[in-house]
Design an enzyme around this catalytic site. Sequence first.
Site, PDB file in Angstrom:
ATOM      1  N   PHE B 491      11.823  -1.908   3.031  1.00 26.91           N
ATOM      2  CA  PHE B 491      10.533  -1.532   3.624  1.00 26.91           C
ATOM      3  C   PHE B 491       9.681  -0.701   2.659  1.00 26.91           C
ATOM      4  O   PHE B 491       9.045   0.272   3.038  1.00 26.91           O
ATOM      5  CB  PHE B 491      10.727  -0.778   4.944  1.00 26.91           C
ATOM      6  CG  PHE B 491      11.491  -1.577   5.980  1.00 26.91           C
ATOM      7  CD1 PHE B 491      11.657  -2.931   5.859  1.00 26.91           C
ATOM      8  CD2 PHE B 491      12.030  -0.944   7.096  1.00 26.91           C
ATOM      9  CE1 PHE B 491      12.347  -3.667   6.817  1.00 26.91           C
ATOM     10  CE2 PHE B 491      12.726  -1.670   8.064  1.00 26.91           C
ATOM     11  CZ  PHE B 491      12.889  -3.029   7.919  1.00 26.91           C
ATOM     12  N   HIS B 492       9.686  -1.095   1.394  1.00 18.99           N
ATOM     13  CA  HIS B 492       8.854  -0.470   0.378  1.00 18.99           C
ATOM     14  C   HIS B 492       7.918  -1.547  -0.173  1.00 18.99           C
ATOM     15  O   HIS B 492       8.314  -2.352  -1.009  1.00 18.99           O
ATOM     16  CB  HIS B 492       9.731   0.099  -0.751  1.00 18.99           C
ATOM     17  CG  HIS B 492      10.759   1.084  -0.282  1.00 18.99           C
ATOM     18  ND1 HIS B 492      11.981   1.256  -0.903  1.00 18.99           N
ATOM     19  CD2 HIS B 492      10.746   1.958   0.756  1.00 18.99           C
ATOM     20  CE1 HIS B 492      12.672   2.203  -0.278  1.00 18.99           C
ATOM     21  NE2 HIS B 492      11.956   2.642   0.743  1.00 18.99           N
ATOM     22  N   HIS B 493       6.684  -1.548   0.320  1.00 19.11           N
ATOM     23  CA  HIS B 493       5.741  -2.617  -0.050  1.00 19.11           C
ATOM     24  C   HIS B 493       5.013  -2.240  -1.334  1.00 19.11           C
ATOM     25  O   HIS B 493       4.277  -1.257  -1.354  1.00 19.11           O
ATOM     26  CB  HIS B 493       4.700  -2.822   1.058  1.00 19.11           C
ATOM     27  CG  HIS B 493       5.297  -2.906   2.420  1.00 19.11           C
ATOM     28  ND1 HIS B 493       4.721  -2.356   3.534  1.00 19.11           N
ATOM     29  CD2 HIS B 493       6.440  -3.462   2.839  1.00 19.11           C
ATOM     30  CE1 HIS B 493       5.483  -2.583   4.577  1.00 19.11           C
ATOM     31  NE2 HIS B 493       6.533  -3.245   4.178  1.00 19.11           N
TER      32      HIS B 493
END
Lengths: 181, 555
Positions: B491-493
Amino acid sequence: MELTRRDVLGALSAAGVGSVSGCSDLLEDGAAGESPTEDDPITDHDVETLVALAEVVYPSGVTEIESFVREYSVVRVREDPTYARGVGETVARLDDYVAEWHDDAYADLSASARADVLEQMAVDTADPDPDGVAGERIRYYLVNELLYAFYASPTGAGLLGLENPPGHPGGTTSYREGPHE
Amino acid sequence: MNSQNGADLDRTPADSRRSSPEPGRTAFDRTPSDRVDVCIVGAGPSGALIAAELSAAGHDVVVLDAGPRFDPADRENEMENHLRPGNPEPLWGMGGKRDAYSATGDHHYPLNAARVKGIGGSTLHWQGMVMRLHEQDFELDSSVGLGADWPISYDDLRPYYAAAEEAFSVAGASDNPFSPPREQPHPLPAFPPSYSDSLFAEACESLGITTHSVPNARNSEATDEAGACVGYGTCKPVCPSGAKYDATRHVNVAEANGARIVDRAPVQRLEHDASGERVTAAVYATPDGEEHRQEAREFVLAAGGVETPRLLLLSESEQYPDGLANSSGLVGRYFMDHLFAGVGGQLDERTRQKHVGFITSESHQFYDRPDDSRTAIKLEFLNYAGPAPADVAMTADSFGDDLLDDIWSAYGNHAAMGALVEQLPRKENRVRLDHSRTDDHGNPVPDVVWRLDDRTRATIRRANEIQRSVLEELGAEITWTVGPDDTGPAFHHMGTTRMGTDPSESVVDSQLRTHDLANLTVAGSSVFVTGGAMNPTLTIAALSLKAADHLAARL
């Protein structure tokens, strides 16, 4: 093991019941009444039923269940009227089911009969659902509430070696300690 | 109905407790201010830090966020909802038509689990791990022929890393032999290692693997901003005590400095002047159905790695038919995330899990890439392996003493390692518009097109090998592995408006200003050129503070 008032406060904290510092006052006048009112949305019968269920779902070595459940439940329902209504309606559904097979309310059954009823209603395998069928509601409003109060508190989780369970602000020391023999 | 009254009707309890910094205006008035110095889109860590910095310098700042202002008084209830099964409502309200999205790549991307819209942004649900990128991360192509180089070096960002650590009150220690050089100790002492860390450390030592502390954005001691961590153990997705940093701290600083924070004000598009050189207004919607224009001298996009490129693409015009700031055609391209790799098992001894919800030991020994054969690996030793007693109890099909026995078997002897694995930038991984579907305002939804490449898969396999060797050395019976076939995103865009010096190969310059529009800054992980394998928020903060300096110089 004996459940104490401190355990009640721990369970209430784990249940997210606001500032537990104010709960002592509620515990002092925490008696329920015969019928629900705005101030006392849970009845004596509701509490008796929760106690009867707790005696089935808690380990046999636990004592002082009645005072623990009574004090926990009264504060919990006062904090959450929606939950209180759910408890009252679900106790009625449980009693309706029992009335088809017995002359007594659930709370008046023997311990083995109470366990049998939970199995007959498939509460043991039900998914908790506040809007589901009777067994699912009983799992949500009654059984899981009791299990959460016990096993999410330092007392119940502590039986398993977890003195600071998730949801309890028990500090940052215990995680560093080795197993307690 | 005028908009003022409409906004009143939408007032929340949190609104009622706030006062407005602007005379004559209520806190829940969402009408625009007169032309301000800076309009920031997004109230996550990037937007909040820039707002705090620029408002402290005396500039007029307005921050617009698509989501609500969550009431801190609700945090304990949110924690309870998280812990209990059977509550279907998402904790931070993500989902529904507002947040509709598509995910059409080979690998499904669960976007709404990966972000929070609202004041504080995704720091409301983050884990709070804050490491600096390594020097090699900034020169990956030059050093080992992978990915691309950044237009800035570690040394360029180093003072901003220190400032970001101060801003987050990072608890850390200088015991990590693999970390890049630093100039001073962390602001707060590190959290000491856990009991299970000591088991892992012994096994790792036998294998020649060095373990060390973890920098946490979580108070190990009380500060002026927040108390010390009290061990609720639910850091992700909610910290009831406020000891874990979230961006509302800097939102509050900005408000105290006079900035306006406008919640539930999703920006629909940016407008530019006739020359196409400057943004003139952010057009935003409000809950009463009105649309407003906020004018400003400078604009900052800080809406995350998905909504930032989406907003640029939605802001197409006659002059910019492919979207704003997109003359390179790279807006939305090079989408990256970190991949999770993990191995877990059970020991024949108690491991004391679930006392806290954060990590206290890691190993960065396998971080830097020796050559182009693999990407970066960051190893983690978990303090929350396996279920908690209440988790078992509430899903068990037994009661009484049988249940107690079942919990004894299920809780207490688990051990697990996780890892973040680097994914290199690839042009085909992207965020684009899905014109076949629209959100609650009629805008095309974002489409996340994402797949894993062979090098990433190989690195996940290598991480699993290391993890298995440690668990086996520990004497664990391995019961699960998350490998290349069942991995998921952390969940690291990152990467969707990449930074660079060549306007044909990048979207923003080294000041984080778009090549195409002189008064448009993009801040956040979307400007990352490569992603490394470190949790990105400290780098987001450092870059944001750097951008704030450049903005202040221009204002």
